[in-house]
Design a protein around this motif. Structure first.
Motif, PDB file in Angstrom:
ATOM      1  N   ALA A  73     -12.748   2.191  -6.371  1.00 13.24           N
ATOM      2  CA  ALA A  73     -12.584   3.040  -5.177  1.00 13.24           C
ATOM      3  C   ALA A  73     -13.939   3.425  -4.603  1.00 13.24           C
ATOM      4  O   ALA A  73     -14.122   3.447  -3.376  1.00 13.24           O
ATOM      5  CB  ALA A  73     -11.778   4.285  -5.553  1.00 13.24           C
ATOM      6  N   GLU A  74     -14.916   3.711  -5.491  1.00 11.07           N
ATOM      7  CA  GLU A  74     -16.260   4.068  -5.012  1.00 11.07           C
ATOM      8  C   GLU A  74     -16.913   2.905  -4.281  1.00 11.07           C
ATOM      9  O   GLU A  74     -17.547   3.073  -3.248  1.00 11.07           O
ATOM     10  CB  GLU A  74     -17.128   4.507  -6.208  1.00 11.07           C
TER      11      GLU A  74
ATOM     12  N   LYS B 196     -15.365   0.571  -2.702  1.00  9.52           N
ATOM     13  CA  LYS B 196     -14.668   0.388  -1.442  1.00  9.52           C
ATOM     14  C   LYS B 196     -15.180   1.348  -0.376  1.00  9.52           C
ATOM     15  O   LYS B 196     -15.362   1.010   0.786  1.00  9.52           O
ATOM     16  CB  LYS B 196     -13.170   0.594  -1.662  1.00  9.52           C
ATOM     17  N   VAL B 197     -15.431   2.591  -0.815  1.00 10.43           N
ATOM     18  CA  VAL B 197     -15.923   3.618   0.108  1.00 10.43           C
ATOM     19  C   VAL B 197     -17.326   3.295   0.583  1.00 10.43           C
ATOM     20  O   VAL B 197     -17.650   3.414   1.752  1.00 10.43           O
ATOM     21  CB  VAL B 197     -15.885   5.010  -0.551  1.00 10.43           C
TER      22      VAL B 197
ATOM     23  N   HIS C 178       0.843  -1.189   0.000  1.00  7.73           N
ATOM     24  CA  HIS C 178       0.000   0.000   0.000  1.00  7.73           C
ATOM     25  C   HIS C 178       0.882   1.245   0.000  1.00  7.73           C
ATOM     26  O   HIS C 178       1.921   1.283   0.650  1.00  7.73           O
ATOM     27  CB  HIS C 178      -0.902   0.040   1.240  1.00  7.73           C
TER      28      HIS C 178
ATOM     29  N   THR D  55       3.984  -4.353   2.363  1.00 10.80           N
ATOM     30  CA  THR D  55       3.134  -4.049   3.507  1.00 10.80           C
ATOM     31  C   THR D  55       2.808  -5.330   4.262  1.00 10.80           C
ATOM     32  O   THR D  55       2.761  -5.355   5.492  1.00 10.80           O
ATOM     33  CB  THR D  55       1.839  -3.366   3.036  1.00 10.80           C
TER      34      THR D  55
ATOM     35  N   GLY E  31      -0.118   4.748   1.096  1.00  8.16           N
ATOM     36  CA  GLY E  31      -1.236   5.522   1.621  1.00  8.16           C
ATOM     37  C   GLY E  31      -2.537   4.763   1.374  1.00  8.16           C
ATOM     38  O   GLY E  31      -2.687   3.599   1.769  1.00  8.16           O
ATOM     39  N   GLU E  32      -3.485   5.431   0.702  1.00  6.63           N
ATOM     40  CA  GLU E  32      -4.765   4.795   0.405  1.00  6.63           C
ATOM     41  C   GLU E  32      -4.747   4.008  -0.905  1.00  6.63           C
ATOM     42  O   GLU E  32      -5.723   3.363  -1.263  1.00  6.63           O
ATOM     43  CB  GLU E  32      -5.873   5.856   0.351  1.00  6.63           C
ATOM     44  N   VAL E  33      -3.635   4.075  -1.611  1.00 11.07           N
ATOM     45  CA  VAL E  33      -3.519   3.383  -2.897  1.00 11.07           C
ATOM     46  C   VAL E  33      -2.934   1.987  -2.682  1.00 11.07           C
ATOM     47  O   VAL E  33      -1.905   1.833  -2.020  1.00 11.07           O
ATOM     48  CB  VAL E  33      -2.627   4.166  -3.877  1.00 11.07           C
ATOM     49  N   THR E  34      -3.614   0.988  -3.234  1.00 12.06           N
ATOM     50  CA  THR E  34      -3.117  -0.379  -3.183  1.00 12.06           C
ATOM     51  C   THR E  34      -2.430  -0.691  -4.501  1.00 12.06           C
ATOM     52  O   THR E  34      -3.072  -0.793  -5.544  1.00 12.06           O
ATOM     53  CB  THR E  34      -4.259  -1.382  -2.943  1.00 12.06           C
TER      54      THR E  34
ATOM     55  N   ARG F 178     -10.525   1.860 -11.984  1.00 13.09           N
ATOM     56  CA  ARG F 178      -9.969   2.184 -10.668  1.00 13.09           C
ATOM     57  C   ARG F 178     -10.919   3.082  -9.879  1.00 13.09           C
ATOM     58  O   ARG F 178     -11.121   2.893  -8.681  1.00 13.09           O
ATOM     59  CB  ARG F 178      -8.615   2.878 -10.833  1.00 13.09           C
TER      60      ARG F 178
ATOM     61  N   GLU G 115      -1.979  -6.459  -4.275  1.00 12.99           N
ATOM     62  CA  GLU G 115      -2.833  -6.998  -3.230  1.00 12.99           C
ATOM     63  C   GLU G 115      -2.888  -8.523  -3.315  1.00 12.99           C
ATOM     64  O   GLU G 115      -3.381  -9.105  -4.279  1.00 12.99           O
ATOM     65  CB  GLU G 115      -4.247  -6.430  -3.343  1.00 12.99           C
TER      66      GLU G 115
END
Length: 317
Positions: A312-313, A315-316, A12, A56, A14-17, A308, A20
């Protein structure tokens, strides 16, 4: 035996993976293609394997040694990451001699690697006169100085013209025939598919495919392109085939592309004959690896960006 193993490798920023849960095992010897759209995590994986950044979570081994202890294997690994850096005013040979001295390598290795990358005769010229393709070859020569078991090349054909790409392809094939393992990353499968024995496809940091090229080719869409003797019969032929249940598309050249394998040609011919239409040509066509790659990863950077954002949406929410 494997040259690289990973288990749940994740990184990771920050918030970017970037990667994974990557789990894979790569065989020794030959050319391994590491492919995926820009931003898919290829460079992140390479940097972790070289000990430049830490994961990570997850684990990995290179040449049977953990990436947490890169000192145990880096002397057996050569790498070209991004554009190679050399002193522009010095000759290719002098640049390589300096690198050899820094690494405590014999001067004889300079002569050997210059021959491998076919720079003998140009080695006395200053690097600033070199074309991009020659600089890439010199970068590969530098990576080969320690006579590595594993060679990792990050986008070695990036920015090259067609002749430069062909040169690098030939060099990769020669290195594999010499018994080395070469991992080459690219976002364009067509640049490396002719020399790869094994492929790893990554998208959004996830593993999409890991296996022999021959196995991936079995996923290729097979079709037969046919053309009526008289162009005026094309529309009628299309209607006949569609009525018979065939999936048909027009090609840019004015032929009809039918979803069928080469053994079904006789059936297509009989269908046309029932309508009184004579076929002028019938050509079996197998989809390329690049077509499979695009189906697996999307058609370009715009698709990648959109997907992407959608991921991300979700995930939120």
């Amino acid at each position: 035996m494997s040259v690289i193993k990973t288990a749940g490798l994740t990184r990771h920023f920050g918030e970017v993976t970037a990667l994974e849960g990557l789990t894979l095992e790569l065989p020794r010897a030959g050319v391994i293609g590491l492919v995926g759209p820009n931003g898919s995590g290829k460079s992140t994986l390479i940097r972790m394997l070289l000990g430049l950044i830490a994961p990570t979570s997850g684990t990995a081994e290179v040449l049977d040694e953990p990436i947490s202890a890169p000192g145990r294997y880096l002397d057996r690994v050569g790498a070209l990451v991004e554009n190679p850096a050399f002193v522009p005013g010095l000759s290719a040979r002098t640049n390589l001699m300096s690198l050899a001295r820094l690494r405590g390598l014999p001067a004889s290795r300079v002569e050997e690697v210059l021959q491998v990358v076919d720079l003998i005769g140009r080695d006395a010229e200053p690097v600033k006169r070199f074309s991009l393709g020659m600089k890439q070859r010199l970068g590969i020569a530098a990576a080969l100085l320690p006579d590595p078991e594993l060679l990792i090349l990050d986008e070695p054909t990036n920015g090259l013209d067609p002749s430069g790409i062909v040169e690098i392809r030939g060099l990769l094939a020669d290195l594999a025939r010499a018994g080395r393992t070469v991992i080459v990353s690219s976002h364009l499968l067509a640049e490396i598919e002719t020399v790869c024995d094994f492929l790893v496809v990554i998208r959004f940091g996830h593993l999409i495919y890991c296996g022999p090229v021959t196995d991936l080719l079995t996923r290729a869409r097979q079709r037969i392109e046919i053309a009526a003797e008289h162009a005026r019969d094309t529309a009628a032929l299309l209607a006949l085939l569609a009525a018979d249940g065939w999936q048909v598309e027009h090609t840019p050249e004015g032929r009809l592309s039918v979803a069928a394998d080469e053994h079904q040609g006789a059936d297509l011919n009989r269908c046309a004959a029932r309508g009184g239409i004579t076929l002028k040509s019938m050509t079996p066509v197998r989809g390329s690896l690049e077509e499979i790659f695009l189906e697996m990863t999307g058609t370009g950077d715009q698709d990648l960006t959109g997907a992407r954002a959608a991921a991300a949406e979700r995930k939120v929410s």
